[in-house]
Scaffold this active site. Structure first.
Site, PDB file in Angstrom:
ATOM      1  N   HIS A   1     -32.455 -36.976  19.344  1.00 46.84           N
ATOM      2  CA  HIS A   1     -31.297 -37.858  19.126  1.00 46.84           C
ATOM      3  C   HIS A   1     -31.568 -39.137  19.922  1.00 46.84           C
ATOM      4  O   HIS A   1     -32.127 -39.070  21.023  1.00 46.84           O
ATOM      5  CB  HIS A   1     -30.026 -37.234  19.721  1.00 46.84           C
ATOM      6  CG  HIS A   1     -29.190 -36.430  18.784  1.00 46.84           C
ATOM      7  ND1 HIS A   1     -28.396 -35.396  19.231  1.00 46.84           N
ATOM      8  CD2 HIS A   1     -28.974 -36.525  17.444  1.00 46.84           C
ATOM      9  CE1 HIS A   1     -27.739 -34.875  18.202  1.00 46.84           C
ATOM     10  NE2 HIS A   1     -28.073 -35.533  17.111  1.00 46.84           N
TER      11      HIS A   1
ATOM     12  N   CYS B   1     -24.139 -36.375  25.762  1.00 47.91           N
ATOM     13  CA  CYS B   1     -23.835 -35.515  24.615  1.00 47.91           C
ATOM     14  C   CYS B   1     -22.416 -34.956  24.699  1.00 47.91           C
ATOM     15  O   CYS B   1     -21.792 -34.680  23.683  1.00 47.91           O
ATOM     16  CB  CYS B   1     -24.813 -34.349  24.547  1.00 47.91           C
ATOM     17  SG  CYS B   1     -26.526 -34.815  24.404  1.00 47.91           S
TER      18      CYS B   1
END
Ligand code: ARG
Length: 286
Positions: A185, A279
């Site tokens: 990511h 996150c």
């Protein structure tokens, strides 16, 4: 707990005093956290996890945000969705509009509906809650800066979702290709420190993306592989305070030398699922 009350000392005085801007974050308590499948290189379902410890570590992070003056809202965790704690992946919210994620892996796809519902409950109108047409994992792959929205692809988000974000938010979207599966990511390899300052690990990007980053951000802080492996790039900054994972000691030192106050938090349980500070934190920009 690390650094909750005492930020780490700044050895080098900042040239410009850093200004914090109050933020609104959404978080999801890891009430159903476990590692029961493997959808990134960090996850190993054979390794035990301790949910109580994950909750305690997450509570410390939430307490730190509040202590720093930020607003924290929460979304309820749902059984059977162990990765929902990674709230950053649920949406991208800019100028009061939420682009709801479309997850790449079936294991996480049911999260999207819960996020759309949550935004409606918060008073967002139908036109402010937009379901992504292409795979798009929210702030996992989108980093908002003052000028452009930086968008990662290569492992999760579909590059076609970038045009969608550009049209929805009316801001330029810069495409960046990720090439190292450990940094799947964008928010594992790059972070915004302030409106126009970023930090990134060059080894996570393809040569063309590196050229773009160097051109747009010639003064960016560069992280090394050790910083990146400590999940140091998975940080949250309010423009003055940088909250980052405990093991990222070297990166914390570099950021203090750039005038930031660093706060390191232990989220080791959540790292077993391949996530850390950023996150767990979705920023709401209304
Ligand atoms: N296990 C989760 C996944 O692979 C971790 C997501 C971490 N979140 C992030 N923004 N990088 O989807």
């Amino acid at each position: 707990m690390t650094g909750l009350l005492a930020p780490e000392a700044t050895p080098i005085p900042a040239r410009i005093p850093r200004q914090a801007r109050t933020r609104t974050y959404v978080m999801c308590r890891p009430d159903h956290f476990e590692v029961s499948y493997r959808i990134n290189a960090w996850m190993d379902p054979d390794k035990p996890t301790d949910r109580e410890l994950a909750i305690a570590q997450w509570e410390d992070l939430r307490a730190l945000f509040i202590e720093l003056g930020h607003h924290v809202r929460t979304i309820d965790a749902a059984p059977g969705l162990p990765d929902m704690v990674f709230a950053a992946n649920g949406a991208l919210v800019v100028d009061g509009k939420a682009l709801i994620s479309r997850f790449h892996h079936p294991e996480r796809q049911a999260e999207a509906r819960l996020w759309a519902e949550w935004f409606r409950q918060q008073g967002y109108t139908e036109s402010q809650v937009v379901q992504a047409a292409f795979t798009s994992e929210g702030e996992g792959d989108y980093v908002t800066t003052g000028g452009a929205i930086l968008a990662g692809n290569g492992f999760r988000s579909d590059p076609r979702s970038q045009a969608e974000a550009e049209a929805l938010f009316g801001r330029p979207v810069v495409s960046l290709k990720l090439v190292d599966p450990r940094f799947y990511h964008l928010d594992t390899a790059l972070a915004a420190l302030d409106d126009d300052e970023i930090v990134y690990y060059p080894g996570a990007f393809d040569p063309q993306s590196l050229r773009v980053l160097r051109q747009l951000f010639p003064d960016a802080v560069l992280a090394d592989e050790e910083d990146a492996l400590a999940f140091g790039l998975n940080l949250v900054s309010d423009g003055r305070n940088v909250i980052l994972p405990e093991p990222a000691t070297a990166l914390a030192g570099k950021l203090r030398a750039h005038g930031f106050r660093t706060h390191r938090v232990d989220l080791a349980e959540l790292l077993k699922a391949g996530g850390s500070v950023k996150c767990c934190t979705l920023e709401i920009r209304d």
